[in-house]
Design an enzyme around this catalytic site. Structure first.
Site, short mmCIF file in Angstrom:
data_model
loop_
_atom_site.label_atom_id
_atom_site.label_comp_id
_atom_site.label_asym_id
_atom_site.label_seq_id
_atom_site.Cartn_x
_atom_site.Cartn_y
_atom_site.Cartn_z
N ALA A 19 20.72 -44.01 -37.03
CA ALA A 19 18.71 -44.12 -36.60
C ALA A 19 17.55 -44.14 -37.55
O ALA A 19 16.19 -43.87 -37.11
CB ALA A 19 18.63 -42.33 -36.16
N LYS B 18 12.27 -46.71 -32.41
CA LYS B 18 13.24 -47.58 -30.74
C LYS B 18 13.68 -45.83 -30.61
O LYS B 18 14.25 -46.29 -29.36
CB LYS B 18 14.63 -48.88 -31.58
CG LYS B 18 15.46 -49.20 -30.65
CD LYS B 18 15.95 -50.05 -31.02
CE LYS B 18 17.22 -49.98 -32.17
NZ LYS B 18 17.69 -50.75 -32.09
N THR C 146 23.60 -52.09 -41.58
CA THR C 146 24.26 -50.74 -41.05
C THR C 146 25.20 -50.05 -42.23
O THR C 146 25.61 -48.65 -42.82
CB THR C 146 24.82 -50.79 -39.67
OG1 THR C 146 25.70 -52.17 -40.20
CG2 THR C 146 23.81 -50.91 -38.44
N ARG D 221 -2.00 -27.56 -9.10
CA ARG D 221 -1.84 -28.01 -10.74
C ARG D 221 -1.07 -26.48 -11.37
O ARG D 221 -1.31 -25.45 -10.53
CB ARG D 221 -3.65 -27.62 -11.34
CG ARG D 221 -3.77 -29.09 -10.98
CD ARG D 221 -4.91 -28.83 -10.83
NE ARG D 221 -5.70 -29.16 -11.84
CZ ARG D 221 -7.11 -28.73 -12.62
NH1 ARG D 221 -8.01 -29.03 -11.54
NH2 ARG D 221 -7.46 -28.56 -13.73
N HIS E 137 -6.79 -28.32 4.79
CA HIS E 137 -7.01 -29.57 4.40
C HIS E 137 -8.06 -29.53 3.66
O HIS E 137 -9.55 -28.33 4.12
CB HIS E 137 -7.71 -30.16 5.68
CG HIS E 137 -7.70 -29.27 7.08
ND1 HIS E 137 -7.22 -29.66 7.75
CD2 HIS E 137 -8.48 -28.41 7.46
CE1 HIS E 137 -7.77 -28.68 9.19
NE2 HIS E 137 -8.54 -28.05 8.53
N ASN F 224 -7.61 -16.94 5.73
CA ASN F 224 -7.67 -18.77 6.46
C ASN F 224 -8.51 -19.43 5.56
O ASN F 224 -9.68 -18.65 5.50
CB ASN F 224 -7.42 -18.41 7.26
CG ASN F 224 -7.92 -20.26 8.36
OD1 ASN F 224 -6.65 -20.74 8.90
ND2 ASN F 224 -8.77 -20.49 8.91
N ALA G 40 -11.79 -26.00 5.85
CA ALA G 40 -11.30 -27.52 5.47
C ALA G 40 -13.52 -27.50 4.93
O ALA G 40 -14.32 -26.42 5.10
CB ALA G 40 -11.85 -28.26 6.46
N TYR H 85 -16.90 -22.51 -12.11
CA TYR H 85 -16.56 -23.31 -13.80
C TYR H 85 -18.11 -22.80 -14.03
O TYR H 85 -18.84 -23.85 -12.94
CB TYR H 85 -16.08 -24.54 -14.30
CG TYR H 85 -16.71 -24.86 -15.49
CD1 TYR H 85 -15.62 -24.50 -16.43
CD2 TYR H 85 -17.12 -26.07 -15.90
CE1 TYR H 85 -16.24 -24.33 -18.09
CE2 TYR H 85 -17.34 -26.38 -16.75
CZ TYR H 85 -17.52 -25.85 -17.99
OH TYR H 85 -17.21 -26.16 -19.32
N ALA I 4 -19.73 -20.69 8.61
CA ALA I 4 -19.49 -21.83 7.43
C ALA I 4 -20.95 -22.45 6.95
O ALA I 4 -21.37 -21.94 7.63
CB ALA I 4 -19.46 -23.27 9.59
#
Length: 453
Positions: free
Chosen positions: A8, A21, A78, A329, A359, A373, A376, A383, A419
């Protein structure tokens, strides 16, 4: 009992890469490790890897494997590379197997066949294969099983270049090996010491040299990026066939990429373009949609990942689903019957049973209670510019669309968030939290402004 040496040390200039390689990846694993694992399958008494160009990186890749390392300081061919192992194997009686780190398709069965010939009395055995295009390989001259000669392509006349039987670069030798290596000369165009020259040396000492014809596919070596892709294609084809034989359904299998470290159960369905990497584990009855990418991700039985979803370091429990176009993630845990829909991102968060985030939401450093629940556009603002903070949402809560939960914050069980709210304080159990300006309607204003009143 035998010793195995893997060469190698080559520079691999045709790869046009700073990476040695033998460390170029094939299905996510360095090429060298395929040769190493084939060697280990035969349980050698001693296993030596000869390193040279980029040797420090190669040695690093070998960490944890039961190998000894020899160094080739100058790239002189070799035979010269193999001679560098003498210091480690001087007292070993043989036999010896010798393979190349850039020939990753060799099987333990083929190596065993080579070794058997030497154990049965041959001085040397070499693996050959007949290739439709033998360009780049040394050609074999033989009579029956007996090898008469091996000519490197760069030194071969036209009539020898026309031969399609080639040296596949794998050998077995008796205990005469290191004495024979010292007789190799560099009288060739490249001024290098060639391993195939041992054929003539062994024959000159009255020792039989036999050819073992192998499968052409196993002879494929890697010297260029194109050859790397070709070999990777062979490995992929083998891997797909293996899993389909174990009950995995692959739709358009030629489009599916998976790595050897991946584990699949029967009745898994993989749709076209699926990519499975790392320590991904997929349970019985799971489905991976078109062009989904899973890396180091666990799908428990019955879980689904829909089209174009990317999951890294995630865990989906039975009946959970993600996508299409979701992103999971590291640390994303979806418990039973959780659904994360299109353009929802989850990071380092635990979503308990039955949570729905259909969504356009971001859940980071959060724990969401059973049956809640998420509307959207909901964002957990985790953070503050210096530190990450946790958001806790209780059971059967309802977070209205386009709300921002500014962590650290807790929303209690069965609480509602109106909302468009920006929540900066805890919301008690069962309460309604609304944090937005009250709507004002100015009668006739729009008509007057547009001049139509």
């Amino acid at each position: 009992m035998h010793a195995h040496v893997i060469l190698a040390a080559g520079q691999g200039t045709r790869m046009r890469s700073r990476l040695p390689k033998v460390l170029h990846p094939l299905l996510g694993k360095p090429m060298l490790l395929y040769a190493l694992e084939a060697a280990l399958a035969l349980k050698p008494e001693r296993l030596v890897v000869v390193v040279g160009h980029g040797g420090e990186k190669v040695v690093e890749a070998l960490e944890g494997y039961p190998v000894e390392v020899a160094w080739q300081k100058e790239q002189l061919g070799t035979a010269h590379a193999l001679l560098q192992a003498e210091g480690l194997l001087r007292d070993f009686p043989g036999p010896f197997l010798v393979t190349q780190g850039d020939t990753p398709l060799l099987s333990p069965r083929t190596l065993e066949a080579l070794l058997r010939r030497v154990r049965e009395g041959a001085g040397m055995a070499l693996l050959t294969a007949e290739l439709p295009d033998p360009t780049g390989y040394g050609r074999i001259l033989r009579e029956g099983e007996e090898v008469l000669g091996n000519v490197e392509e760069k030194d071969a006349p036209p009539e020898v270049r026309a031969i399609r039987e080639v040296n596949a670069g794998a050998y077995a030798f008796d205990g005469f090996l290191f004495q024979a290596l010292k007789e190799v000369r560099n009288e060739n165009a490249a001024r290098e010491y060639y391993l195939p020259d041992l054929v003539a040396i062994y024959r000159a000492h009255g020792r039989r040299v036999l050819a073992v014809r192998g499968v052409a596919e196993e002879a494929l070596g890697v010297n260029t990026r194109e050859e790397l892709a070709r070999v990777e294609g062979v490995l992929l084809r083998r891997l797909r066939a293996e899993w389909m034989g174990k009950g995995v359904r692959m739709i358009l299998p030629e489009t599916i990429y998976l790595e050897p470290s991946v584990e699949l159960a029967p009745d898994v369905t993989l749709w076209p373009g699926a990519v499975l990497k790392g320590k991904t584990r997929i349970g019985e009855g799971c489905e991976v949609g078109p062009y989904a990418v899973l890396e180091d991700t666990v799908l428990e039985p019955g879980a689904k990942v829909l089209a174009h979803t990317v999951a890294q370091g995630a865990h989906l429990h039975p009946g959970a689903s993600a996508g299409p176009f979701a992103r999971l993630r590291p640390g994303a845990v979806l418990m039973e019957e959780v659904h994360v829909g299109n353009f929802v991102e989850v990071k380092n968060s635990l979503l308990h049973k039955g949570v729905k985030a259909g969504h356009l939401a971001y859940l980071g450093d959060a724990e969401v209670g059973e049956g809640t629940n998420i509307g959207a556009g909901v964002i957990t603002a985790n953070y503050d510019g210096k530190r990450k903070h946790k958001t806790e949402i209780g059971k059967k809560a309802f977070i209205g669309s386009n709300s921002v939960l500014v962590a650290p914050v807790r929303v209690g069980d069965r609480a509602l968030v109106g909302a468009g709210s920006v929540i900066t304080q805890d919301v008690p159990e069962g309460a309604l939290a609304v944090a937005r300006e009250r709507q004002k309607n100015l009668e006739g204003y729009a008509l007057r402004k547009l001049g139509e009143g």
